[in-house]
Design a protein around this motif. Structure first.
Motif, PDB file in Angstrom:
ATOM      1  N   SER A  40       0.835  -1.200   0.000  1.00  0.00           N
ATOM      2  CA  SER A  40       0.000   0.000   0.000  1.00  0.00           C
ATOM      3  C   SER A  40       0.875   1.257   0.000  1.00  0.00           C
ATOM      4  CB  SER A  40      -0.945   0.002   1.203  1.00  0.00           C
ATOM      5  OG  SER A  40      -0.213  -0.012   2.403  1.00  0.00           O
ATOM      6  N   TRP A  44       0.588   4.444  -2.405  1.00  0.00           N
ATOM      7  CA  TRP A  44       0.540   5.779  -1.803  1.00  0.00           C
ATOM      8  C   TRP A  44       1.581   6.692  -2.453  1.00  0.00           C
ATOM      9  CZ3 TRP A  44       4.349   8.353   1.012  1.00  0.00           C
ATOM     10  CH2 TRP A  44       3.942   9.549   1.608  1.00  0.00           C
ATOM     11  N   GLN A  48       0.826  10.089  -4.489  1.00  0.00           N
ATOM     12  CA  GLN A  48       1.439  11.358  -4.104  1.00  0.00           C
ATOM     13  C   GLN A  48       2.177  11.996  -5.283  1.00  0.00           C
ATOM     14  OE1 GLN A  48       1.255  13.154  -1.151  1.00  0.00           O
ATOM     15  NE2 GLN A  48      -0.389  11.704  -0.811  1.00  0.00           N
TER      16      GLN A  48
END
Length: 122
Positions: A40, A44, A48
Motif C-alpha cells: 500500500s 501511496w 502522491q
C-alpha cells in the motif's frame, strides 16, 4: 522587458529541475513497486507523485496563461504608443510588424519623441 526575460529564464530552469525531479521520483517509485509488490506504501507513493505532477502542470499552465495575458497587454500598449507618435505615417500592418519586435518598437518610439522634442526646441 529585461526583468520579464529574467523571470522567464528562471521559470524555465525551475521547470526543468522540477520535471527532472518528478521523472526521478517516478523511476524510484517503479523500483519500489517492483521490490514491494502489493504494498500500500507503493500505491501511496504513486498517488502522491501523481498529485504533485498534477499541481505542477496546473501551476505551469497558470504561469503560461498569465504570461500570455501580459504579453498581449504589452502589445496593445505598444501599438497604441506607436500610433500616437507615428500618427498617420505608418499603416496598421507596419505598426503590427513593429509591435512583434519589442526592442525595435521601443527604439522607434524613443526616436519619435526625440524628433518631437527637437522640433519643439526650434
Amino acid at each position: 522587458m529585461t526583468n520579464l526575460d529574467k523571470i522567464m529564464a528562471n521559470n524555465s530552469k525551475v521547470s526543468i529541475n522540477v520535471k527532472t525531479a518528478l521523472k526521478k521520483a517516478n523511476e524510484d517509485n517503479e523500483v519500489f513497486k517492483a521490490n514491494n509488490k502489493g504494498s500500500s506504501v507503493a500505491q501511496w507513493r504513486i498517488n502522491q507523485l501523481n498529485s504533485c505532477t498534477r499541481r505542477f502542470k496546473n501551476s505551469a499552465n497558470v504561469f503560461q496563461e498569465t504570461l500570455n495575458d501580459f504579453q498581449q497587454t504589452l502589445r496593445v500598449k505598444q501599438k497604441r504608443q506607436i500610433g500616437i507618435v507615428a500618427g498617420d505615417s505608418l499603416t496598421d500592418e507596419q505598426k503590427e510588424d513593429m509591435v512583434d519586435d519589442y526592442e525595435a518598437a521601443q527604439e522607434y518610439i524613443q526616436k519619435q519623441f526625440q524628433m518631437i522634442n527637437t522640433s519643439d526646441a526650434m
